[in-house]
Enzyme design. Sequence first.
Site, PDB file in Angstrom:
ATOM      1  N   ASN A   9     -99.923  22.911  32.995  1.00 40.10           N
ATOM      2  CA  ASN A   9     -99.032  24.025  33.349  1.00 40.10           C
ATOM      3  C   ASN A   9     -99.922  25.248  33.563  1.00 40.10           C
ATOM      4  O   ASN A   9    -100.385  25.847  32.610  1.00 40.10           O
ATOM      5  CB  ASN A   9     -98.035  24.256  32.201  1.00 40.10           C
ATOM      6  CG  ASN A   9     -97.179  25.495  32.421  1.00 40.10           C
ATOM      7  OD1 ASN A   9     -97.173  26.079  33.513  1.00 40.10           O
ATOM      8  ND2 ASN A   9     -96.451  25.903  31.388  1.00 40.10           N
ATOM      9  N   TRP A  10    -100.161  25.545  34.822  1.00 43.22           N
ATOM     10  CA  TRP A  10    -101.089  26.650  35.122  1.00 43.22           C
ATOM     11  C   TRP A  10    -100.479  28.012  34.827  1.00 43.22           C
ATOM     12  O   TRP A  10    -101.173  29.013  34.827  1.00 43.22           O
ATOM     13  CB  TRP A  10    -101.525  26.582  36.592  1.00 43.22           C
ATOM     14  CG  TRP A  10    -102.454  25.451  36.905  1.00 43.22           C
ATOM     15  CD1 TRP A  10    -102.783  24.391  36.102  1.00 43.22           C
ATOM     16  CD2 TRP A  10    -103.209  25.264  38.129  1.00 43.22           C
ATOM     17  NE1 TRP A  10    -103.686  23.560  36.731  1.00 43.22           N
ATOM     18  CE2 TRP A  10    -103.948  24.080  37.990  1.00 43.22           C
ATOM     19  CE3 TRP A  10    -103.297  25.976  39.317  1.00 43.22           C
ATOM     20  CZ2 TRP A  10    -104.793  23.597  38.999  1.00 43.22           C
ATOM     21  CZ3 TRP A  10    -104.134  25.497  40.318  1.00 43.22           C
ATOM     22  CH2 TRP A  10    -104.882  24.324  40.152  1.00 43.22           C
ATOM     23  N   LYS A  11     -99.171  28.056  34.637  1.00 42.80           N
ATOM     24  CA  LYS A  11     -98.461  29.326  34.425  1.00 42.80           C
ATOM     25  C   LYS A  11     -98.789  30.298  35.575  1.00 42.80           C
ATOM     26  O   LYS A  11     -99.029  29.848  36.686  1.00 42.80           O
ATOM     27  CB  LYS A  11     -98.798  29.902  33.045  1.00 42.80           C
ATOM     28  CG  LYS A  11     -98.591  28.852  31.937  1.00 42.80           C
ATOM     29  CD  LYS A  11     -98.608  29.407  30.563  1.00 42.80           C
ATOM     30  CE  LYS A  11     -98.364  28.282  29.561  1.00 42.80           C
ATOM     31  NZ  LYS A  11     -98.246  28.731  28.191  1.00 42.80           N
ATOM     32  N   HIS A  94     -88.951  26.131  30.263  1.00 43.12           N
ATOM     33  CA  HIS A  94     -90.123  26.471  29.454  1.00 43.12           C
ATOM     34  C   HIS A  94     -89.768  27.640  28.534  1.00 43.12           C
ATOM     35  O   HIS A  94     -89.020  28.535  28.922  1.00 43.12           O
ATOM     36  CB  HIS A  94     -91.310  26.842  30.362  1.00 43.12           C
ATOM     37  CG  HIS A  94     -92.580  26.969  29.589  1.00 43.12           C
ATOM     38  ND1 HIS A  94     -92.903  28.106  28.895  1.00 43.12           N
ATOM     39  CD2 HIS A  94     -93.581  26.080  29.375  1.00 43.12           C
ATOM     40  CE1 HIS A  94     -94.072  27.909  28.292  1.00 43.12           C
ATOM     41  NE2 HIS A  94     -94.504  26.690  28.560  1.00 43.12           N
ATOM     42  N   GLU A  96     -91.295  30.227  27.775  1.00 43.10           N
ATOM     43  CA  GLU A  96     -91.580  31.561  28.319  1.00 43.10           C
ATOM     44  C   GLU A  96     -90.461  32.011  29.257  1.00 43.10           C
ATOM     45  O   GLU A  96     -90.139  33.190  29.326  1.00 43.10           O
ATOM     46  CB  GLU A  96     -92.948  31.554  29.031  1.00 43.10           C
ATOM     47  CG  GLU A  96     -94.084  31.547  28.013  1.00 43.10           C
ATOM     48  CD  GLU A  96     -95.354  30.873  28.469  1.00 43.10           C
ATOM     49  OE1 GLU A  96     -95.537  30.656  29.673  1.00 43.10           O
ATOM     50  OE2 GLU A  96     -96.176  30.543  27.590  1.00 43.10           O
ATOM     51  N   GLU A 166     -92.270  21.444  22.652  1.00 40.99           N
ATOM     52  CA  GLU A 166     -93.255  22.515  22.509  1.00 40.99           C
ATOM     53  C   GLU A 166     -92.791  23.511  21.455  1.00 40.99           C
ATOM     54  O   GLU A 166     -91.990  24.412  21.760  1.00 40.99           O
ATOM     55  CB  GLU A 166     -93.431  23.252  23.840  1.00 40.99           C
ATOM     56  CG  GLU A 166     -93.897  22.376  24.976  1.00 40.99           C
ATOM     57  CD  GLU A 166     -94.618  23.177  26.056  1.00 40.99           C
ATOM     58  OE1 GLU A 166     -95.762  22.834  26.364  1.00 40.99           O
ATOM     59  OE2 GLU A 166     -94.048  24.162  26.564  1.00 40.99           O
ATOM     60  N   GLY A 172    -100.145  28.633  23.164  1.00 45.66           N
ATOM     61  CA  GLY A 172    -101.131  29.677  23.454  1.00 45.66           C
ATOM     62  C   GLY A 172    -101.685  30.367  22.223  1.00 45.66           C
ATOM     63  O   GLY A 172    -102.360  31.385  22.326  1.00 45.66           O
ATOM     64  N   SER A 211    -101.077  24.270  22.523  1.00 45.32           N
ATOM     65  CA  SER A 211    -102.497  24.277  22.136  1.00 45.32           C
ATOM     66  C   SER A 211    -103.121  22.879  22.099  1.00 45.32           C
ATOM     67  O   SER A 211    -103.914  22.562  21.208  1.00 45.32           O
ATOM     68  CB  SER A 211    -102.688  24.999  20.802  1.00 45.32           C
ATOM     69  OG  SER A 211    -102.271  26.343  20.914  1.00 45.32           O
ATOM     70  N   GLY A 232    -101.216  24.031  28.676  1.00 45.06           N
ATOM     71  CA  GLY A 232    -101.377  25.325  29.330  1.00 45.06           C
ATOM     72  C   GLY A 232    -102.853  25.671  29.459  1.00 45.06           C
ATOM     73  O   GLY A 232    -103.541  25.217  30.374  1.00 45.06           O
ATOM     74  N   GLY A 233    -103.347  26.437  28.522  1.00 41.38           N
ATOM     75  CA  GLY A 233    -104.707  26.984  28.568  1.00 41.38           C
ATOM     76  C   GLY A 233    -105.777  25.982  28.971  1.00 41.38           C
ATOM     77  O   GLY A 233    -106.582  26.247  29.876  1.00 41.38           O
TER      78      GLY A 233
HETATM   79  P1  PGA Z   1    -100.844  26.032  25.722  1.00 43.48           P
HETATM   80  O1  PGA Z   1     -99.477  26.092  26.560  1.00 43.48           O
HETATM   81  O2  PGA Z   1    -101.440  24.664  25.942  1.00 43.48           O
HETATM   82  O3  PGA Z   1    -101.694  27.130  26.295  1.00 43.48           O
HETATM   83  O4  PGA Z   1    -100.496  26.272  24.285  1.00 43.48           O
HETATM   84  C1  PGA Z   1     -98.612  24.995  26.612  1.00 43.48           C
HETATM   85  C2  PGA Z   1     -97.394  25.315  27.437  1.00 43.48           C
HETATM   86  O5  PGA Z   1     -96.928  26.463  27.389  1.00 43.48           O
HETATM   87  O6  PGA Z   1     -96.867  24.457  28.166  1.00 43.48           O
END
Ligand code: PGA
Length: 247
Positions: A9-11, A94, A96, A166, A172, A211, A232-233
Site C-alpha cells: 500500500n503505497w499510500k 483503510h 486512514e 490492521e 506506521g 508495521s 505500507g512503509g
Molecule cells: P505500515 O502500514 O506497514 O506502514 O504500518 C500498513 C497499512 O496501513 O496498510
Amino acid sequence: MRTPIIAGNWKMNNTINEGLKLIEEIKGFPRNGEAETVICVPFTLLSEAKKAIENTDIKLGAQDMYWEEKGAFTGEISPLMLKELGVEYCIIGHSERRQYFGETDENVNKKIKAALSHSIRPIVCVGETLEERESHIEKEIVERQLLLAFEGVDKKKVENIVIAYEPIWAIGTGKTASADDANDMISFIRQTIGNKCGDVKDKIRIQYGGSVKPENIKELMGKSDIDGALVGGASLDAEDFVDLINY
Ligand code: PGA
C-alpha cells in the site's frame, strides 16, 4: 490451499517517475513466485504502473474507489474507470480513510458490492484502536465492522474478497501485533465469516497489516490463519518489499 497474498500500500507516496523507478527496482530482484503480489499505487500512477508490470506476476491495485459508475461526484473515481486501467484489487475501508476522510461502515459495504460487481477484488480493512484493545473490546469492534461490511454481499462472491486485519495502533508506528495475537484475531475473523457466509471461510484470504517488515514476516506467515500481509512503509523500499514477497 489458500494462495498467500502480499500487497504493498503505497499510500500518498511516489510521483510517476518515482513510482516507475521503484517498480523497476522491484523487478530487478528475484522473486520466488509463491505469493500473489499486488501493488496498490496512487490513482495518478495506475496507468503507467500497469504498463511497467506487464509480463510480470505483479498485479495492480488501487487504494479506494467510489461505488457509483459515473455522475456528479466531483473528485471521485469509479469502478469502471479502475477496471479500464487494469486494476484487479482495491483497498476498501483503510483506517486512514475511516479516520481522516469520514469513511463509514455503510460506505465500505457499498464499495465492496460495487467492486465485486465489476470483478475488482476488494481488500477490506478492519481493525481496532489502541483504546479499544486496552478496553478488551477489540473482537466486538472487528466483528461489527465485518458484519456491516458483508451485509447483503452475494455469498458466491465472498471468496473474491481479501480481508486485512490492521490494528490501528500498529500502522506506521513500528509496533506489530504479536504473531499469536494477530493469528488469534484472524481466526476469529474467519469464524465470524463462517457464521455469516458458511464454508467460504476456508477459502477467503485474510492478511495482517501494521508495521510488517522483513524481520517479522516469517513468524506472521508461519501462523495457521494468516494468509498474507498488507504493507505500507516497507513496500516503498524495493529490497524490503521483495524480501516480504519471498518470505
Ligand atoms: P505500515 O502500514 O506497514 O506502514 O504500518 C500498513 C497499512 O496501513 O496498510
